[in-house]
Design a protein around this motif. Structure first.
Motif, PDB file in Angstrom:
ATOM      1  N   ALA A   1       0.833  -1.201   0.000  1.00  0.00           N
ATOM      2  CA  ALA A   1       0.000   0.000   0.000  1.00  0.00           C
ATOM      3  C   ALA A   1       0.871   1.256   0.000  1.00  0.00           C
ATOM      4  CB  ALA A   1      -0.927  -0.009   1.214  1.00  0.00           C
ATOM      5  N   ASN A   2       1.937   1.227   0.778  1.00  0.00           N
ATOM      6  CA  ASN A   2       2.846   2.374   0.841  1.00  0.00           C
ATOM      7  C   ASN A   2       3.575   2.589  -0.477  1.00  0.00           C
ATOM      8  OD1 ASN A   2       4.081   4.526   2.181  1.00  0.00           O
ATOM      9  ND2 ASN A   2       5.813   3.275   2.843  1.00  0.00           N
ATOM     10  N   MET A   3       3.902   1.485  -1.159  1.00  0.00           N
ATOM     11  CA  MET A   3       4.613   1.574  -2.434  1.00  0.00           C
ATOM     12  C   MET A   3       3.723   2.109  -3.547  1.00  0.00           C
ATOM     13  SD  MET A   3       7.884   0.425  -2.800  1.00  0.00           S
ATOM     14  CE  MET A   3       7.928  -0.387  -4.393  1.00  0.00           C
ATOM     15  N   THR A   4       2.457   1.738  -3.544  1.00  0.00           N
ATOM     16  CA  THR A   4       1.576   2.021  -4.679  1.00  0.00           C
ATOM     17  C   THR A   4       0.611   3.172  -4.452  1.00  0.00           C
ATOM     18  OG1 THR A   4      -0.042   0.381  -3.892  1.00  0.00           O
ATOM     19  CG2 THR A   4       1.680  -0.389  -5.409  1.00  0.00           C
ATOM     20  N   GLY A   5       0.532   3.673  -3.235  1.00  0.00           N
ATOM     21  CA  GLY A   5      -0.396   4.753  -2.951  1.00  0.00           C
ATOM     22  C   GLY A   5      -1.824   4.290  -2.741  1.00  0.00           C
ATOM     23  N   LYS A   6      -2.035   2.981  -2.655  1.00  0.00           N
ATOM     24  CA  LYS A   6      -3.364   2.445  -2.368  1.00  0.00           C
ATOM     25  C   LYS A   6      -3.510   2.259  -0.861  1.00  0.00           C
ATOM     26  CE  LYS A   6      -4.290   2.163  -6.715  1.00  0.00           C
ATOM     27  NZ  LYS A   6      -4.490   0.917  -7.448  1.00  0.00           N
ATOM     28  N   SER A   7      -4.748   2.138  -0.412  1.00  0.00           N
ATOM     29  CA  SER A   7      -4.969   1.893   1.009  1.00  0.00           C
ATOM     30  C   SER A   7      -4.844   0.396   1.284  1.00  0.00           C
ATOM     31  CB  SER A   7      -6.354   2.381   1.436  1.00  0.00           C
ATOM     32  OG  SER A   7      -7.367   1.547   0.900  1.00  0.00           O
ATOM     33  N   SER A   8      -4.377   0.065   2.473  1.00  0.00           N
ATOM     34  CA  SER A   8      -4.249  -1.341   2.835  1.00  0.00           C
ATOM     35  C   SER A   8      -5.616  -2.013   2.899  1.00  0.00           C
ATOM     36  CB  SER A   8      -3.522  -1.473   4.178  1.00  0.00           C
ATOM     37  OG  SER A   8      -4.209  -0.758   5.199  1.00  0.00           O
ATOM     38  N   GLN A   9      -6.654  -1.263   3.283  1.00  0.00           N
ATOM     39  CA  GLN A   9      -8.007  -1.833   3.325  1.00  0.00           C
ATOM     40  C   GLN A   9      -8.479  -2.202   1.922  1.00  0.00           C
ATOM     41  OE1 GLN A   9      -7.078   0.989   4.747  1.00  0.00           O
ATOM     42  NE2 GLN A   9      -7.460   0.791   6.962  1.00  0.00           N
ATOM     43  N   GLU A  10      -8.133  -1.365   0.952  1.00  0.00           N
ATOM     44  CA  GLU A  10      -8.510  -1.642  -0.432  1.00  0.00           C
ATOM     45  C   GLU A  10      -7.838  -2.913  -0.929  1.00  0.00           C
ATOM     46  OE1 GLU A  10      -8.285   0.611  -4.809  1.00  0.00           O
ATOM     47  OE2 GLU A  10      -7.376   1.511  -3.017  1.00  0.00           O
ATOM     48  N   LEU A  11      -6.581  -3.080  -0.604  1.00  0.00           N
ATOM     49  CA  LEU A  11      -5.863  -4.281  -1.028  1.00  0.00           C
ATOM     50  C   LEU A  11      -6.372  -5.509  -0.283  1.00  0.00           C
ATOM     51  CD1 LEU A  11      -2.199  -2.885  -1.226  1.00  0.00           C
ATOM     52  CD2 LEU A  11      -3.885  -3.120  -3.059  1.00  0.00           C
ATOM     53  N   TYR A  12      -6.602  -5.365   1.014  1.00  0.00           N
ATOM     54  CA  TYR A  12      -7.084  -6.497   1.809  1.00  0.00           C
ATOM     55  C   TYR A  12      -8.454  -6.957   1.334  1.00  0.00           C
ATOM     56  CZ  TYR A  12      -8.290  -9.359   5.864  1.00  0.00           C
ATOM     57  OH  TYR A  12      -8.666 -10.407   6.681  1.00  0.00           O
ATOM     58  N   GLY A  13      -9.225  -6.047   0.756  1.00  0.00           N
ATOM     59  CA  GLY A  13     -10.547  -6.411   0.249  1.00  0.00           C
ATOM     60  C   GLY A  13     -10.486  -7.419  -0.873  1.00  0.00           C
ATOM     61  N   GLU A  14      -9.318  -7.544  -1.534  1.00  0.00           N
ATOM     62  CA  GLU A  14      -9.173  -8.522  -2.608  1.00  0.00           C
ATOM     63  C   GLU A  14      -8.792  -9.908  -2.089  1.00  0.00           C
ATOM     64  OE1 GLU A  14     -10.028  -7.860  -5.602  1.00  0.00           O
ATOM     65  OE2 GLU A  14     -10.362  -5.718  -5.252  1.00  0.00           O
ATOM     66  N   VAL A  15      -8.519 -10.018  -0.792  1.00  0.00           N
ATOM     67  CA  VAL A  15      -8.194 -11.318  -0.177  1.00  0.00           C
ATOM     68  C   VAL A  15      -9.497 -11.956   0.270  1.00  0.00           C
ATOM     69  CG1 VAL A  15      -6.891 -12.500   1.626  1.00  0.00           C
ATOM     70  CG2 VAL A  15      -5.971 -10.410   0.581  1.00  0.00           C
ATOM     71  N   ARG A  16      -9.884 -13.040  -0.370  1.00  0.00           N
ATOM     72  CA  ARG A  16     -11.204 -13.611  -0.133  1.00  0.00           C
ATOM     73  C   ARG A  16     -11.184 -15.045   0.400  1.00  0.00           C
ATOM     74  NH1 ARG A  16     -13.361 -11.610  -6.090  1.00  0.00           N
ATOM     75  NH2 ARG A  16     -12.866  -9.379  -5.782  1.00  0.00           N
ATOM     76  N   SER A  17     -10.067 -15.705   0.359  1.00  0.00           N
ATOM     77  CA  SER A  17     -10.021 -17.109   0.779  1.00  0.00           C
ATOM     78  C   SER A  17      -9.971 -17.223   2.297  1.00  0.00           C
ATOM     79  CB  SER A  17      -8.802 -17.803   0.178  1.00  0.00           C
ATOM     80  OG  SER A  17      -7.606 -17.320   0.777  1.00  0.00           O
ATOM     81  N   THR A  18     -10.388 -18.382   2.796  1.00  0.00           N
ATOM     82  CA  THR A  18     -10.301 -18.658   4.227  1.00  0.00           C
ATOM     83  C   THR A  18      -8.848 -18.664   4.677  1.00  0.00           C
ATOM     84  OG1 THR A  18     -12.309 -19.995   4.137  1.00  0.00           O
ATOM     85  CG2 THR A  18     -10.862 -20.330   6.031  1.00  0.00           C
ATOM     86  N   SER A  19      -7.966 -19.209   3.861  1.00  0.00           N
ATOM     87  CA  SER A  19      -6.544 -19.269   4.211  1.00  0.00           C
ATOM     88  C   SER A  19      -5.932 -17.883   4.288  1.00  0.00           C
ATOM     89  CB  SER A  19      -5.785 -20.107   3.178  1.00  0.00           C
ATOM     90  OG  SER A  19      -6.296 -21.420   3.112  1.00  0.00           O
ATOM     91  N   GLY A  20      -6.483 -16.935   3.519  1.00  0.00           N
ATOM     92  CA  GLY A  20      -5.946 -15.585   3.531  1.00  0.00           C
ATOM     93  C   GLY A  20      -6.572 -14.694   4.580  1.00  0.00           C
ATOM     94  N   ARG A  21      -7.856 -14.879   4.858  1.00  0.00           N
ATOM     95  CA  ARG A  21      -8.573 -13.965   5.749  1.00  0.00           C
ATOM     96  C   ARG A  21      -8.833 -14.542   7.143  1.00  0.00           C
ATOM     97  NH1 ARG A  21     -10.978  -9.569   3.145  1.00  0.00           N
ATOM     98  NH2 ARG A  21     -12.256  -9.248   5.008  1.00  0.00           N
ATOM     99  N   ASP A  22      -9.046 -15.845   7.215  1.00  0.00           N
ATOM    100  CA  ASP A  22      -9.506 -16.434   8.477  1.00  0.00           C
ATOM    101  C   ASP A  22      -8.633 -17.616   8.855  1.00  0.00           C
ATOM    102  OD1 ASP A  22     -11.101 -16.862  10.719  1.00  0.00           O
ATOM    103  OD2 ASP A  22     -12.460 -18.203   9.645  1.00  0.00           O
ATOM    104  N   LEU A  23      -7.334 -17.397   8.898  1.00  0.00           N
ATOM    105  CA  LEU A  23      -6.408 -18.457   9.253  1.00  0.00           C
ATOM    106  C   LEU A  23      -6.315 -18.557  10.772  1.00  0.00           C
ATOM    107  CD1 LEU A  23      -4.396 -20.581   8.352  1.00  0.00           C
ATOM    108  CD2 LEU A  23      -2.639 -18.804   8.272  1.00  0.00           C
TER     109      LEU A  23
END
Length: 412
Positions: A305-327
Motif C-alpha cells: 500500500a505504501n509503495m503504490t499509494g493504495k490503502s491497505s483496506q482496499e488491497l485487503y478487500g481482494e483477499v477472499r479465501s479462508t486461508s488468507g482472511r480467516d487463518l
C-alpha cells in the motif's frame, strides 16, 4: 532340538511399538532436514554502481519497500552518495535473501581490484551493477574484474523513465518512438560491455519507481533461471508479485514441497501417543509462510500500500479465501477433522487387529488432510495474490525524480 517359542500378543505389540517408534523418528528427522535445508538456504546479492545511480532505490524496490527516510528497513537514498560502507539488507519476507549495498564506484581513486577485495568478493553469489544517465569506463573496468574473478554480473541501466522524458523534450521533433530510444540505450550499454570479452552481456533497463514497466520482471526471470537448487527456491519466493507468471511459479514451487510438510505432520501423528491434531502447529506455521510468500500477510500488504499509494483496506478487500482472511487454529482443526471423520471406523478396526497398521492408518488420515489443506490453500492464496496485484498496479502512484538530459550516447 530346541522347541520353537510362541510369541505372545503383548510381545508383538511391544515389538511393533518399538519398531515403529524407531522408523518414524528416523523418517521425521530426514523429512525435517529436507524442509530445513530449503528454508535456510542463503542468497547474497551485491549491488554496486556509481554515486547517484539509484543503488539504494533499486534495493528498496527489489524488497518491496518504499523509499522512506522514516522506515528503518529502507536503504537510505539521496542525490549524493549515501552509502559509505557495506550495508546488508534482509528481505522482509525471505530473511535468508540479503542485498548488500556497496560503496559507490567511479571516483578518481576508484581501483576495481582493491575495491573487490575490500567489499569481500567471494561472499556474494552474484553482482548487480547499477548505472544511470550514461555508460562510463568504470562500469567496464568493474565488470571485467568481476568476470575475471569467476563471478556473474548483471548490468542494470536505471532511471530509463527519466531518460525517455528527457529525450522526448530534447528530440521530440525527430519522432523517435519509446522502443527506439530504449534500443539505443541498451545497444550503447552492450557495446561498452562487449569490450571485456564476456560474450553477449545481459543488460536490463529499469525504473525503480515503475517496476511493472520495462525489464524488472525480465531481470527477476533471468536471475531465477540462472540460480540453482535451494537458492533458486528462496529467490523465487522473495520476488515481488509483478506478473501472473511469477505467481504461477511461486504456486508450483510451494506445491512441490507440500508432501514433505504433510508427511512430517503425518508421522508426528503416527508417533506413539500422537494424534491427528498434533500436526496443527506445523500446518499453521506453514500456512503463515505461504501468506508471506504471496505477499498477503498484514505487513506485506501495508508495504505494498505504501509503495503504490493504495490503502491497505482496499488491497485487503481482494483477499477472499479462508486461508488468507480467516487463518486460525480452529479452521485448521476443522478441516483436518472433516477428512478424518470418514475413516474413523476403518482406523479403529485395523488398530484393534494389527497395531502397527492401525497407527499408520491414523497417520494416513493426517497426511491426506494435511496434503489436501495445503494444496488447496496454495491455490486459493495465489488467486488472492493475483487480485491484489491487479488492484495495486492499477494506476499506482509512482513518484519519479526529474533528471537532466541523460546523455546516454557517451562514455567517459
Amino acid at each position: 532340538m530346541a522347541r520353537l517359542q510362541t510369541i505372545s500378543e503383548g510381545e508383538i505389540q511391544q515389538m511393533s511399538s518399538v519398531l515403529q517408534s524407531r522408523v518414524v523418528t528416523e523418517v521425521v528427522a530426514q523429512v525435517q532436514s529436507m524442509l530445513g535445508q530449503r528454508q535456510s538456504a542463503t542468497l547474497d546479492i551485491a549491488v554496486t554502481g556509481e554515486s547517484g545511480s539509484g543503488k539504494s532505490t533499486f534495493i528498496n524496490a527489489f524488497r518491496g519497500i518504499a523509499d522512506d527516510d522514516d522506515d528503518p528497513r529502507a536503504a537510505k537514498t539521496g542525490v549524493t552518495e549515501t552509502t559509505q560502507e557495506i550495508i546488508a539488507y534482509d528481505h522482509p519476507t525471505a530473511p535468508t535473501v540479503r542485498l548488500w549495498d556497496l560503496p559507490g564506484i567511479g571516483t578518481p581513486t576508484f581501483q576495481p581490484q582493491r575495491y573487490l577485495e575490500d567489499v569481500g568478493l567471494t561472499k556474494y553469489d552474484f553482482f548487480i551493477i547499477v548505472a544511470s544517465e550514461r555508460f562510463r569506463e568504470c562500469h567496464v573496468t568493474l565488470a571485467s574484474c568481476v568476470a575475471q574473478a569467476g563471478k556473474k554480473f548483471y548490468f542494470v541501466r536505471n532511471k530509463v523513465d527519466n531518460d525517455l522524458e528527457a529525450s522526448a523534450r530534447r528530440r521530440g521533433h525527430m519522432g523517435l518512438s519509446e522502443e527506439a530510444v530504449l534500443r539505443e540505450i541498451r545497444d550503447n550499454c552492450k557495446a561498452g560491455l562487449q569490450r571485456i570479452g564476456a560474450g553477449q552481456p545481459q543488460v536490463f533497463l529499469l525504473s525503480c519507481f515503475q517496476p511493472q514497466r520495462f525489464d524488472f520482471a525480465l531481470l527477476h526471470e533471468t536471475l531465477e533461471r540462472e540460480l540453482e537448487g535451494h537458492k533458486r527456491h528462496v529467490f523465487l519466493l522473495a520476488l515481488p508479485n509483478l506478473t501472473a507468471a511469477v505467481l504461477e511459479r511461486k504456486q508450483q514451487a510451494l506445491a512441490g514441497s507440500v508432501w514433505q510438510t504433510a508427511m512430517a505432520a503425518c508421522l508426528s501423528a503416527a508417533m506413539p501417543g500422537g494424534a491427528v491434531h498434533s500436526s496443527v502447529p506445523m500446518l499453521m506455521s506453514t500456512l503463515q509462510s505461504f501468506q508471506r510468500s504471496f505477499g498477503l500477510d498484514t505487513n506485506s500488504l501495508l508495504r505494498l500500500a505504501n509503495m503504490t499509494g493504495k490503502s491497505s483496506q482496499e488491497l485487503y478487500g481482494e483477499v477472499r479465501s479462508t486461508s488468507g482472511r480467516d487463518l486460525s487454529r480452529q479452521t485448521v482443526e476443522g478441516m483436518l477433522s472433516q477428512v478424518a471423520l470418514g475413516q474413523q471406523v476403518l482406523s479403529a478396526l485395523l488398530e484393534s487387529r494389527i497395531p502397527v497398521l492401525g497407527n499408520i492408518i491414523s497417520g494416513g488420515v493426517s497426511f491426506m488432510a494435511s496434503y489436501s489443506l495445503l494444496k488447496s490453500a496454495i491455490k486459493d492464496l495465489r488467486e488472492d495474490a493475483e487480485r491484489v496485484m491487479h488492484r495495486a498496479l492499477d494506476g499506482a502512484d509512482n513518484t519519479r525524480e526529474d533528471v537532466p538530459d541523460p546523455g546516454y550516447f557517451y562514455a567517459d
